[in-house]
Design a protein around this motif. Structure first.
Motif, short mmCIF file in Angstrom:
data_model
loop_
_atom_site.label_atom_id
_atom_site.label_comp_id
_atom_site.label_asym_id
_atom_site.label_seq_id
_atom_site.Cartn_x
_atom_site.Cartn_y
_atom_site.Cartn_z
N VAL A 1 0.85 -1.19 0.00
CA VAL A 1 0.00 0.00 0.00
C VAL A 1 0.88 1.24 0.00
CG1 VAL A 1 -1.75 1.30 1.28
CG2 VAL A 1 -1.84 -1.20 1.24
N ASP A 2 0.58 2.17 -0.89
CA ASP A 2 1.34 3.41 -0.97
C ASP A 2 0.81 4.39 0.07
OD1 ASP A 2 2.99 5.46 -1.77
OD2 ASP A 2 1.64 6.15 -3.36
N TYR A 3 1.56 4.57 1.13
CA TYR A 3 1.17 5.49 2.20
C TYR A 3 2.44 6.13 2.74
CZ TYR A 3 -1.47 7.27 6.20
OH TYR A 3 -2.08 8.10 7.13
N GLU B 1 3.04 8.69 4.36
CA GLU B 1 3.00 9.33 5.68
C GLU B 1 3.61 8.45 6.78
OE1 GLU B 1 0.60 9.07 3.55
OE2 GLU B 1 -0.58 10.92 3.37
N LYS C 1 -1.27 0.16 6.89
CA LYS C 1 -1.32 1.27 5.92
C LYS C 1 -2.67 1.30 5.19
CE LYS C 1 3.62 1.94 5.13
NZ LYS C 1 4.73 1.95 4.14
N SER C 2 -3.23 0.14 4.93
CA SER C 2 -4.54 0.08 4.27
C SER C 2 -5.61 0.70 5.16
CB SER C 2 -4.90 -1.37 3.95
OG SER C 2 -6.20 -1.46 3.41
N TYR C 3 -5.57 0.38 6.47
CA TYR C 3 -6.53 0.95 7.41
C TYR C 3 -6.37 2.47 7.48
CZ TYR C 3 -8.06 -3.57 9.31
OH TYR C 3 -8.62 -4.82 9.47
N LEU C 4 -5.12 2.93 7.60
CA LEU C 4 -4.87 4.36 7.72
C LEU C 4 -5.29 5.12 6.47
CD1 LEU C 4 -1.35 4.32 9.44
CD2 LEU C 4 -3.50 5.11 10.45
N LYS C 5 -5.15 4.49 5.34
CA LYS C 5 -5.45 5.15 4.07
C LYS C 5 -6.93 5.11 3.72
CE LYS C 5 -3.99 5.27 -0.79
NZ LYS C 5 -3.06 4.68 -1.81
N ASN C 6 -7.58 3.98 4.01
CA ASN C 6 -8.95 3.76 3.53
C ASN C 6 -10.04 3.79 4.59
OD1 ASN C 6 -7.88 3.27 0.86
ND2 ASN C 6 -7.32 1.21 1.55
N ARG D 1 -10.05 5.92 7.59
CA ARG D 1 -9.80 6.97 8.58
C ARG D 1 -11.09 7.43 9.26
NH1 ARG D 1 -4.88 9.05 9.13
NH2 ARG D 1 -5.78 10.75 10.35
N HIS E 1 -0.89 9.88 14.19
CA HIS E 1 -1.48 9.77 12.85
C HIS E 1 -2.62 10.75 12.64
CE1 HIS E 1 0.86 6.44 11.31
NE2 HIS E 1 0.74 5.82 12.48
#
Length: 517
Positions: A97-99, A101, A133-138, A140, A297
């Motif tokens: 996942v591209d994140y 941050e 990263k998936s949770y943080l990106k998708n 929030r 975050h």
């Protein structure tokens, strides 16, 4: 054990086959022995029996896994425990996942720090990084809501976990299980914050009846969950495996141990676990990480609508409904439902030797206890005059249709028509309290003369003999509830709405409007 018994029976049946009886076999054995003694058989021509390929002796079990099975059978394990499946877990792909941050090095350092202060194995791997990263990106927005809601639930969870000497991080398990929705029910019937199946709930002391489902009670279900998790840890000796067993059942974990060749580490047996459970621990660890580093975050730890420490309970002494409690306390029905999710029909029953409690905002507890006799008398009077069964009582001309307007909710509509929320839900086949603007609801008013059209009618005020008319002067000792009882068709909420009152405090001498006009 079952396989071994089956094979023994099978071999016995084969031996008894072809019309031979036990007696005939015994007879042949005697003859054989006699012949051997007499020397009449040439031993060099006797064919030695080879071990049968399906003999029980050729199926050796994993001793450790078998021992775990035996321990769990002693706890009356049932195979239908914990078969809940959530798309967010089963759908994990573990793709990169591209994140930007969150860098990999930062994540590794934080996970190492987190692992040092928890008994769970919070070790970095690319799969866990993908989930975080998936949770943080998708997710929030969802995570922010859960973080806010957790401020209400986590204090009670932590108290129970601490009292049973369990890791406090287990509180995050409730998020993975139920998303902190106390009345949620899975497709297989697992219910509540900790997703207990009916049989498991009963096993751990949770009452489930027509009126009550204690699997939805935050305190009681958490206590049951701690007992269940304690037993699982006692059996498996590892918290990762205990959580896996909590999700899919101990039997699936011991099968995975066998299929992996005897490994006893979650990450080594993970590929042999059911799909949901394979993603269960990564989802739990990802949730733990995000909550522990929420501020880093950008998540806000906002104050929830209710704080657990700002509520208290009172044991009910008589059957009472949420509508009745709302009338006498001014607490909206929706708040009562949130604070008391275990009561399925918005009714708190009274049963001898059972202590059913009502949770209320702390500032309401005192007035409630101080006026218990009057409150229960009011509730009893309501029950005594309540309507007959629908077909016998409600006539065609008493039926009306209401179209939902902006700002409406079931409690508000129920109060206007003098009915209960549970009745509106029953008449309209509603499973939840959610309604939408423009939706048409069928209503059978208990006081039809209050209804003038398909919209909510103005409440007719019956003047008192005292001549106060449409206004009432507050006297010493008055409360909103006691005043509402003086005027037919006027509720506590009516008085608050008509006079722009937000709380429940009154001052002697105040003039209150007691009709909308």
């Amino acid at each position: 054990m079952a396989l071994r018994i089956f094979i023994i029976v099978l071999i016995a049946n084969i031996g008894l086959g072809f019309g031979q009886t036990k007696d005939s076999l015994s007879s042949q054995k005697i003859k054989l022995n006699d012949s051997l003694i007499d020397g009449s058989i040439d031993l060099s021509k006797v064919i030695k029996a080879e071990i049968d390929s399906i003999s029980a002796l050729s199926f050796l079990d994993n001793d450790h896994a078998a021992n775990l099975d035996e321990k769990w059978l002693e706890e009356l394990y049932s195979n239908d425990l914990y078969d809940t499946i959530y798309n967010s877990i089963t759908g994990l792909t573990y793709e990169e996942v591209d994140y930007p941050e969150l860098s990999t090095d930062t994540l590794k350092a934080r996970l190492k720090e987190l692992s040092s202060k928890t008994p769970f194995n919070v070790e970095y791997n690319s799969g866990l990084e993908s989930v975080i990263k998936s949770y943080l990106k998708n997710r929030r927005e969802t995570l922010q809501k859960l973080i806010t809601l957790s401020a209400y639930y986590f204090p009670m969870f932590e108290r129970e976990l601490d009292s049973h000497d369990l890791p406090l991080e287990i509180k995050y398990l409730s998020i993975v299980e139920s998303a902190l929705k106390p009345r949620v029910k899975s497709r297989v019937g697992a219910t509540g914050l900790w997703q207990f199946m009916y049989s498991t709930g009963k096993m751990y002391g949770l009452d489930v009846s027509s009126y009550v489902d204690e699997r939805c009670d935050p305190i009681k279900s958490t206590e049951a969950a701690t007992k269940y998790l304690s037993k699982l840890y006692e059996i498996f000796g590892d918290w990762d495996l205990a959580l896996a067993a909590y999700n899919s059942g101990p039997g699936n974990v011991t099968k995975a141990i066998r299929r992996s060749g005897g490994y006893q580490n979650y990450w080594n047996i993970r590929h042999n676990l059911p799909r949901e459970t394979a993603g269960y621990l990564p989802a739990f660890l990802a949730t733990m990480y995000i909550f522990e580093y929420a501020e880093e975050h950008g998540f806000k730890k906002a104050k929830p609508e209710f704080a657990y420490k700002e509520t208290d309970t009172v044991i009910v002494k008589q059957m009472i409904t949420f509508d009745q409690v709302s009338e006498v306390t001014g607490v909206p029905v929706e708040e009562l439902q949130f604070l008391n999710p275990s009561y399925k029909l918005d009714i708190i029953p009274f049963i001898k030797d059972e202590n059913y409690t009502l949770r209320l905002p702390r500032n309401v507890i005192g007035p409630f206890v101080n006026n218990e006799k009057q409150i229960y008398a009011y509730a009893k009077a309501e029950f005594d005059k309540r309507e007959k069964p629908l077909p016998q009582f409600f006539e065609a001309d008493s039926k009306t249709t209401y179209r939902v307007k902006s700002g409406d909710f079931l409690g508000k509509i129920a109060r206007h028509y003098g009915v209960r929320v549970s009745q509106i839900k029953q008449w309209n086949g509603l499973r939840t309290n959610n309604i939408s603007v423009g939706q048409r609801l069928t209503i059978y008013p208990t006081k039809p003369h209050f209804v003038t059209s398909s919209t909510v009618a103005k409440t007719t005020v019956h003047k008192q003999n005292s001549g106060n008319g449409e206004y009432y002067t507050v006297k010493e000792g008055d409360s909103l509830w006691s005043i509402s009882q003086k005027f037919s068709g006027v509720s506590v909420q009516n008085i608050k709405d008509w006079n722009d009152i937000s709380g429940n405090h009154l001052k002697p001498g105040m003039k209150l409007k007691i009709s909308k006009g």
